[in-house]
Design a protein around this motif. Sequence first.
Motif, PDB file in Angstrom:
ATOM      1  N   ILE A  44       7.085   8.509 -27.393  1.00 14.42           N
ATOM      2  CA  ILE A  44       6.597   8.640 -26.012  1.00 14.42           C
ATOM      3  C   ILE A  44       7.019   7.466 -25.129  1.00 14.42           C
ATOM      4  O   ILE A  44       7.347   6.385 -25.609  1.00 14.42           O
ATOM      5  CB  ILE A  44       5.049   8.740 -25.990  1.00 14.42           C
ATOM      6  N   ASN A  45       6.976   7.730 -23.824  1.00 15.71           N
ATOM      7  CA  ASN A  45       7.241   6.699 -22.810  1.00 15.71           C
ATOM      8  C   ASN A  45       5.946   5.944 -22.540  1.00 15.71           C
ATOM      9  O   ASN A  45       4.936   6.540 -22.174  1.00 15.71           O
ATOM     10  CB  ASN A  45       7.728   7.402 -21.530  1.00 15.71           C
ATOM     11  N   ALA A  46       5.972   4.634 -22.703  1.00 15.68           N
ATOM     12  CA  ALA A  46       4.768   3.824 -22.469  1.00 15.68           C
ATOM     13  C   ALA A  46       4.496   3.627 -20.979  1.00 15.68           C
ATOM     14  O   ALA A  46       3.424   3.166 -20.600  1.00 15.68           O
ATOM     15  CB  ALA A  46       4.926   2.471 -23.151  1.00 15.68           C
ATOM     16  N   GLY A  60       3.952   9.843  -6.407  1.00 13.87           N
ATOM     17  CA  GLY A  60       4.514   9.707  -7.750  1.00 13.87           C
ATOM     18  C   GLY A  60       4.964   8.289  -8.040  1.00 13.87           C
ATOM     19  O   GLY A  60       5.034   7.434  -7.146  1.00 13.87           O
ATOM     20  N   THR A  61       5.278   8.038  -9.318  1.00 14.51           N
ATOM     21  CA  THR A  61       5.568   6.665  -9.755  1.00 14.51           C
ATOM     22  C   THR A  61       6.868   6.108  -9.148  1.00 14.51           C
ATOM     23  O   THR A  61       6.960   4.902  -8.894  1.00 14.51           O
ATOM     24  CB  THR A  61       5.602   6.580 -11.298  1.00 14.51           C
ATOM     25  N   ALA A  62       7.861   6.978  -8.907  1.00 12.28           N
ATOM     26  CA  ALA A  62       9.101   6.491  -8.293  1.00 12.28           C
ATOM     27  C   ALA A  62       8.850   6.095  -6.834  1.00 12.28           C
ATOM     28  O   ALA A  62       9.326   5.062  -6.353  1.00 12.28           O
ATOM     29  CB  ALA A  62      10.183   7.579  -8.359  1.00 12.28           C
ATOM     30  N   VAL A  96      11.098  13.403 -20.532  1.00 17.89           N
ATOM     31  CA  VAL A  96      10.574  14.640 -19.964  1.00 17.89           C
ATOM     32  C   VAL A  96       9.039  14.587 -19.994  1.00 17.89           C
ATOM     33  O   VAL A  96       8.432  14.200 -20.994  1.00 17.89           O
ATOM     34  CB  VAL A  96      11.148  15.889 -20.689  1.00 17.89           C
ATOM     35  N   GLU A  97       8.433  14.901 -18.851  1.00 19.52           N
ATOM     36  CA  GLU A  97       6.969  14.885 -18.766  1.00 19.52           C
ATOM     37  C   GLU A  97       6.400  16.085 -19.518  1.00 19.52           C
ATOM     38  O   GLU A  97       7.014  17.148 -19.585  1.00 19.52           O
ATOM     39  CB  GLU A  97       6.529  14.936 -17.291  1.00 19.52           C
ATOM     40  N   GLU A  98       5.203  15.920 -20.052  1.00 17.79           N
ATOM     41  CA  GLU A  98       4.517  16.978 -20.804  1.00 17.79           C
ATOM     42  C   GLU A  98       4.577  18.316 -20.060  1.00 17.79           C
ATOM     43  O   GLU A  98       4.905  19.355 -20.628  1.00 17.79           O
ATOM     44  CB  GLU A  98       3.056  16.532 -21.005  1.00 17.79           C
ATOM     45  N   VAL A 126       0.832  -1.204   0.000  1.00 19.38           N
ATOM     46  CA  VAL A 126       0.000   0.000   0.000  1.00 19.38           C
ATOM     47  C   VAL A 126       0.863   1.248   0.000  1.00 19.38           C
ATOM     48  O   VAL A 126       1.769   1.401   0.826  1.00 19.38           O
ATOM     49  CB  VAL A 126      -0.947   0.005   1.223  1.00 19.38           C
ATOM     50  N   GLN A 127       0.606   2.123  -0.965  1.00 17.78           N
ATOM     51  CA  GLN A 127       1.306   3.402  -1.060  1.00 17.78           C
ATOM     52  C   GLN A 127       0.364   4.506  -0.574  1.00 17.78           C
ATOM     53  O   GLN A 127      -0.658   4.787  -1.185  1.00 17.78           O
ATOM     54  CB  GLN A 127       1.693   3.672  -2.528  1.00 17.78           C
ATOM     55  N   GLU A 128       0.733   5.122   0.543  1.00 19.50           N
ATOM     56  CA  GLU A 128      -0.132   6.140   1.137  1.00 19.50           C
ATOM     57  C   GLU A 128       0.729   7.184   1.829  1.00 19.50           C
ATOM     58  O   GLU A 128       1.441   6.821   2.767  1.00 19.50           O
ATOM     59  CB  GLU A 128      -1.087   5.462   2.131  1.00 19.50           C
TER      60      GLU A 128
HETATM   61  C1  UD1 Z   1       3.196   8.174 -16.695  1.00 17.64           C
HETATM   62  C2  UD1 Z   1       4.646   8.533 -16.982  1.00 17.64           C
HETATM   63  C3  UD1 Z   1       4.766   9.071 -18.405  1.00 17.64           C
HETATM   64  C4  UD1 Z   1       4.214   8.031 -19.378  1.00 17.64           C
HETATM   65  C5  UD1 Z   1       2.804   7.595 -19.001  1.00 17.64           C
HETATM   66  C6  UD1 Z   1       2.408   6.406 -19.852  1.00 17.64           C
HETATM   67  C7  UD1 Z   1       5.560   9.286 -14.827  1.00 17.64           C
HETATM   68  C8  UD1 Z   1       5.962  10.449 -14.015  1.00 17.64           C
HETATM   69  N1  UD1 Z   1       5.075   9.558 -16.064  1.00 17.64           N
HETATM   70  O1  UD1 Z   1       2.436   9.352 -16.781  1.00 17.64           O
HETATM   71  O2  UD1 Z   1       6.108   9.361 -18.724  1.00 17.64           O
HETATM   72  O3  UD1 Z   1       4.234   8.565 -20.693  1.00 17.64           O
HETATM   73  O4  UD1 Z   1       2.745   7.182 -17.626  1.00 17.64           O
HETATM   74  O5  UD1 Z   1       1.071   6.008 -19.631  1.00 17.64           O
HETATM   75  O6  UD1 Z   1       5.710   8.151 -14.408  1.00 17.64           O
HETATM   76  N2  UD1 Z   1       0.676   5.583  -9.710  1.00 17.64           N
HETATM   77  C9  UD1 Z   1       0.887   5.086  -8.451  1.00 17.64           C
HETATM   78  N3  UD1 Z   1       1.308   5.925  -7.457  1.00 17.64           N
HETATM   79  C10 UD1 Z   1       1.557   7.238  -7.682  1.00 17.64           C
HETATM   80  C11 UD1 Z   1       1.349   7.751  -8.984  1.00 17.64           C
HETATM   81  C12 UD1 Z   1       0.916   6.903  -9.978  1.00 17.64           C
HETATM   82  O7  UD1 Z   1       0.686   3.892  -8.202  1.00 17.64           O
HETATM   83  O8  UD1 Z   1       1.947   7.915  -6.727  1.00 17.64           O
HETATM   84  C13 UD1 Z   1       0.217   4.666 -10.771  1.00 17.64           C
HETATM   85  C14 UD1 Z   1      -1.121   5.074 -11.345  1.00 17.64           C
HETATM   86  O9  UD1 Z   1      -2.188   4.452 -10.641  1.00 17.64           O
HETATM   87  C15 UD1 Z   1      -1.033   4.563 -12.790  1.00 17.64           C
HETATM   88  C16 UD1 Z   1       0.458   4.619 -13.073  1.00 17.64           C
HETATM   89  O10 UD1 Z   1       1.120   4.696 -11.830  1.00 17.64           O
HETATM   90  O11 UD1 Z   1      -1.474   3.215 -12.878  1.00 17.64           O
HETATM   91  C17 UD1 Z   1       0.821   5.846 -13.934  1.00 17.64           C
HETATM   92  O12 UD1 Z   1       0.444   7.021 -13.230  1.00 17.64           O
HETATM   93  P1  UD1 Z   1      -0.256   8.238 -13.967  1.00 17.64           P
HETATM   94  O13 UD1 Z   1      -0.513   9.299 -12.962  1.00 17.64           O
HETATM   95  O14 UD1 Z   1      -1.379   7.767 -14.799  1.00 17.64           O
HETATM   96  O15 UD1 Z   1       0.960   8.714 -14.880  1.00 17.64           O
HETATM   97  P2  UD1 Z   1       0.900   9.495 -16.246  1.00 17.64           P
HETATM   98  O16 UD1 Z   1       0.659  10.936 -15.979  1.00 17.64           O
HETATM   99  O17 UD1 Z   1      -0.020   8.816 -17.178  1.00 17.64           O
END
Ligand code: UD1
Length: 459
Positions: free
Chosen positions: A170-172, A80-82, A155-157, A74-76
Motif C-alpha cells: 500500500i501507499n503510505a 484532493g491531495t494533489a 491505484v486508489e481502492e 489554506v486550501q478552500e
Molecule cells: C490517501 C492516498 C492513498 C494512501 C492513503 C494513506 C490519495 C488520493 N490517496 O488516501 O493512496 O494509501 O492516503 O493514508 O492521496 N487532504 C487535504 N486536502 C484534500 C484532501 C486531503 O489536505 O483536498 C489531506 C487530509 O486532511 C489527510 C491527507 O490529505 O490528512 C490524506 O487525505 P485522505 O482523504 O485521508 O486520503 P486517503 O483516502 O486516506
Amino acid sequence: MSDVHVVVLAAGKGTRMKSALPKVLHRIAGESLLDHVLNSARSLAPRTLTIVIGHQADDVKAAMSRHADLGFVVQEPQLGTAHALLVAEPALAGQRGTLVLLSGDVPLLSAHTLESLVNTHVAARAAATVVTAVVEAPRGYGRIVRDGGRIARIVEEKDATDDERDVREINAGIYAFELDGLFDTVRSIRAENAQREYYLPDLVSIYRSRGRVVETLTVDQPREILGINTRAELAAIETLFRMSTNERLMAEGATLVDPGTTYVHGSVRIVADTVIHPGVSLEGRTTIGAGCEIHSGVRIVNSTIGDRATVLNHCVITDSRVRARASVGPFAHLRGHADVGEAAKIGNFVELKKTVLGTNSKASHLAYLGDAVIGDQVNIGAGTITCNYDGERKHVTTIKDGAFIGSDTQLIAPITVGEGAYVGTGTTVREDVPPGSLAVSAGKQRNIEGWVAARRRKR
Ligand code: UD1
Ligand code: CA
C-alpha cells in the motif's frame, strides 16, 4: 540533509470520524495527531515547515499557535491531495532540494523512516520516492502496482480492479519529491477517477511515462504508517503507541504490573525500579523518581514525584510536587503547585491546593489545606480546614515548624500559627497563635443529667 522542506496535508474534513473536532486535532496519548506528525517532521530539521489547512482552518491554526516555525496555507475548497500540494506552491517559491510530504492523519511515523526516505530519494536521484508497506489488510489504502519490480502507478481502492485490490503493498501517503519541476507536473494531474478528486499518487505514473526515476521505500514496521480515518483506527493506534511507550519504560527499568492498563504520555520520565500498578495514568511533563510505588487508579499530570515516594490508590495529582520518601493517599487530591515535603504524609480524603507542606509533616485524614505554608514536623488533625477564601480574595495560612493542629479546626486566613504552638480540637482560629502557646475557642462543656428521659416524657 541541508535542503529539505516539509509540507503536511491537514485540510481534509475527516468525514469518517463523525466529529465536530477536526480530525488532525484528535489526540493520541495526550498529543494531537498533527503534533505527532510535527514531532517526526522536526527530526529532518527542515528549512521550511508548511501545513495545508482548510476544513475548520481557524481551529487547527489556533491549536498550533505555540509552534513558532510553522507556515500555514489554506486550501478552500478541498479538491484532493494533489490540489492541496498546489496550494502550498507559493510557500515554497524559489526553494530547491527535496520536499517531504506528510499526511496529518499518519501519526506514528518514526524519525528513522523519514531519514531513510530522504537518503533513498537523494541517492537514487529520483523525481519521487513513495513510502510503502506490505500489510495484511490493505482495505482503504491506495495499492502499489509494479511492473518488472519497479513501481508503475498507484491505484486508489475505489478505482481498483479486483486483481489490484488483492495487492497487499500500500501507499503510505508519505513521499519525497524533487522540488525542481514538481508543481508543473502536479498541475498536469486530472480528476478523472471515481471520487472526482485530484490524486497526488497520480504523479507516479506521470513521472514514469516521462522516463523519470520513481523509487519506493518499504517500511519493515507497517504500524508506523497506519492512517487514521475512523475512531476505531484512532483507538487501535492509541493502543499501539501506548504499547511502544510501555515497552520503552520497561526497557529503562520501570516495573509495569499490567502494561495493558498503564497509560503514559510520551513526555513522561520514570526512573528505574519504580513500580506502576494497573490503571495508572501519567500525563504531560511528569517525572517519577527511582524506587517509587504508584498504586492503582492514580492520575498524575505535569507533576514531579521524588525518589522512594508512595502514591496510594485513587489519587489525583496535578501541577504539583511530592518529595522523596513522602506518602500520599489513598484518595488524596494535590493541585495548583502543591508541594509535599520529604517523608511527609498525606492521608485519605485530604486536598492540597497551592500549599507547601514541610519535611516529616502529616495530614493523615480528611482535610482541606489551600494557600498554606506549613513548616516541618507539623501535625494536621482530621477535619482541619483552611478557610482561605472570603468570597472575594484568597488569603494565606502560615503554620510554623512543630505546630500541632487538633482535629476539626478551622483556620480563618490570613492567619499564623507560631512555632511549636498547639491548637485544641474544635477550635476556630481567628487570631494568630503565638509560638509555644495553646489556642482553644470552644466553650466549657455542660452535661444536663436526665435530659433524654425528660424529653421522652414530654412527647
Ligand atoms: C490517501 C492516498 C492513498 C494512501 C492513503 C494513506 C490519495 C488520493 N490517496 O488516501 O493512496 O494509501 O492516503 O493514508 O492521496 N487532504 C487535504 N486536502 C484534500 C484532501 C486531503 O489536505 O483536498 C489531506 C487530509 O486532511 C489527510 C491527507 O490529505 O490528512 C490524506 O487525505 P485522505 O482523504 O485521508 O486520503 P486517503 O483516502 O486516506
Ligand atoms: Ca487518510
